[in-house]
Motif scaffolding. Structure first.
Motif, mmCIF file in Angstrom:
data_model
loop_
_atom_site.group_PDB
_atom_site.id
_atom_site.type_symbol
_atom_site.label_atom_id
_atom_site.label_comp_id
_atom_site.label_asym_id
_atom_site.label_seq_id
_atom_site.Cartn_x
_atom_site.Cartn_y
_atom_site.Cartn_z
ATOM 1 N N UNK B 71 -31.058 8.937 26.964
ATOM 2 C CA UNK B 71 -30.930 8.585 25.548
ATOM 3 C C UNK B 71 -31.352 7.140 25.299
ATOM 4 N N UNK B 75 -30.752 4.524 22.088
ATOM 5 C CA UNK B 75 -30.012 3.279 22.286
ATOM 6 C C UNK B 75 -30.845 2.094 21.795
ATOM 7 N N UNK B 78 -30.831 1.979 18.061
ATOM 8 C CA UNK B 78 -29.577 1.471 17.506
ATOM 9 C C UNK B 78 -29.541 -0.047 17.596
ATOM 10 N N UNK B 79 -29.990 -0.595 18.720
ATOM 11 C CA UNK B 79 -29.968 -2.050 18.874
ATOM 12 C C UNK B 79 -30.838 -2.710 17.805
#
Lengths: 250, 215
Positions: B71, B75, B78-79
């Motif tokens: 994933x 990730x 999202x960051x």
């Protein structure tokens, strides 16, 4: 021990933790900053309303948009705006916080057939009355909005436009002085009909010397944003037409 | 001892020229087309990307051993999205005027493929300091092209630079316009950016034939 990051359980736990951590950071940040942001938005709204009625710091600068600075705007707003009205079901009542009404929400309520409130501001400058109407519409990519100041002959005294995401250098130029200034002096009436002001291409009047043609010169490359501005003016005036008719000098 | 080793310096300098994200890797073209009609917007976008790119690279690099590979793209997304929201909110609270000018660009940063590309290609495999330098370098390489394109598009398309009329007034015909010069309306629409980028690529490759791909 090396971390086995390939296990399904690890993946699930990692995502859960990441969501919680990121969520908390953003929620915390949003709640800490919210009062400051709301204060900024409130000042900006006051600045925009005052700008439309010509209360600004433009001075001799013919090119730039200069608002009343935020540290003075509250005082100036109170002194120039003498009445704030809320029009609901055709009835106008005074409300000192009318400028905080979110016109976007009210228009959404109107669309759903619910009751809605329309704010209107009456300003006074050099013993002349200004009727300032908020506007909201759509451009090419996203929302556009603004304020339009009229006098009692339905002649535009000033406008302010803003946008959320119009193309830089093209549609975004609706908030430039050279575009906004063109509206000043135009009439929104055609005979006794509330016609608004069209943003038209090739009207052979780029310097905008003709003020009673219900037209201003368009921005090159920004046809849809320009049409959006014209539609927004027309729609907003339609909403306030009944009230405007009561104050118009015939 | 120098602050940066030769290898570190290359991390910053390479993306500026021979490994430029736009002209060599052809990444980040979408935003280069969208926002370069004005020089000011180009500069602002360049600065915002430098910030997000450098911080994001460091964060991803620090997390590189704990991010599950299955994933990792989510990730990374999202960051970068979190960073962009933080920048947006902080600007709204403490630099409201600036945040209004930036408006749409802040959101556009998320869609910049250079950012995801560097996370994936560099930060996941390198330490935070090197990732930081790599982020700065790539964002600068991106920014330089943006500014060059913005300069020509605003100058030739609107006759202004940073909003100042440098060529005279096109309506009252002063300055250069008095000689019959006209603004090139084509320069302010997005395809013009493609042509300017194309010319930059051409100039760059003819100066350095090693960059030309074999057919």
């Amino acid at each position: 021990m090396a971390l086995n990051t390939d296990k399904n359980s690890y993946t699930v736990i990692f995502s859960a933790v990441m969501v919680v951590v990121v969520g908390s950071i953003l929620a915390f940040l949003a709640s800490v900053l919210r009062p400051t942001i709301q204060e900024n938005e409130r000042f900006a709204k006051q600045q925009n309303i005052l700008y439309a009625m010509g209360v600004n710091e433009n001075g001799d600068d013919t090119g730039g948009v200069h608002f009343i600075p935020t540290d003075r705007v509250e005082k100036e707003f109170a002194s120039f705006i003498k009445e704030q009205l809320v029009i609901e079901n055709g009835k106008a009542t005074q409300d000192a916080e009318a400028y905080l009404i979110d016109i976007k929400k009210e228009l959404a309520a109107k669309k759903k057939g619910e009751s809605y409130k329309l704010p209107l501001f009456i300003g006074e400058k050099d013993s002349k009355d200004f009727y300032i109407i908020p506007m909201y519409g759509k451009g090419l990519w996203d929302a556009i909005w603004g304020f339009i100041a009229l006098d009692d002959t339905m002649t535009i005294q000033g406008v302010y436009f803003d946008h959320k995401g119009e193309t830089a250098g093209l549609g975004a130029n609706i908030k430039m002085r050279y575009f906004m200034d063109d509206f000043t002096g135009e009439t929104i009436l055609k005979g006794t009909k509330y016609e608004g002001v069209a943003v038209s291409k090739g009207n052979n009047d780029p310097l905008n010397k003709i003020k009673d043609d219900n037209e201003v010169d368009a921005l090159s490359g920004a046809t849809i944003t320009g049409n959006g501005v014209a539609a927004m003016i027309k729609e907003s005036i339609d909403l306030y037409k009944d009230y405007l008719e009561t104050i118009r000098v015939k | 001892m120098a602050l940066l080793s030769k290898k570190d310096t290359n991390l910053i300098l390479d993306p500026l020229t021979d490994n430029n994200p736009i002209t060599i890797q052809v990444l980040g073209i979408c935003s280069a087309l969208a926002i370069t009609a004005e020089l000011e917007a180009s500069i602002v976008m360049a600065i915002s990307v430098i910030f997000v790119m450098a911080t994001g690279n460091v964060v991803i690099s620090l997390m590189r051993d704990i991010i599950p590979s299955k994933i990792r793209i989510i990730a990374q997304l999202i960051v970068v999205a979190t960073l962009v929201i933080i920048v947006d909110q902080v600007l709204k609270a403490y630099a409201y005027e600036l945040s209004k000018t930036l408006g749409a660009f802040i959101g556009l940063i998320i869609t910049n493929c250079i950012i995801m590309g560097r996370f994936e290609a560099f930060a996941l495999a390198n330490g935070p300091w090197r990732s930081f330098l790599d982020g700065i370098g790539n964002a600068l390489g991106y920014g330089i092209i943006l500014i060059i394109v913005g300069f020509f598009r605003e100058l030739l398309g609107s006759g202004t630079l940073l909003g100042f009329p440098v060529l005279g007034d096109p309506i009252t015909k002063t300055g250069l316009y008095a000689t019959g010069y006209e603004n090139n309306g084509f320069m302010i629409i997005p395809p013009a950016a493609l042509i300017v980028v194309g010319i930059i690529i051409w100039v760059q490759r003819s100066r350095n034939p090693a960059l030309v791909e074999e057919n």
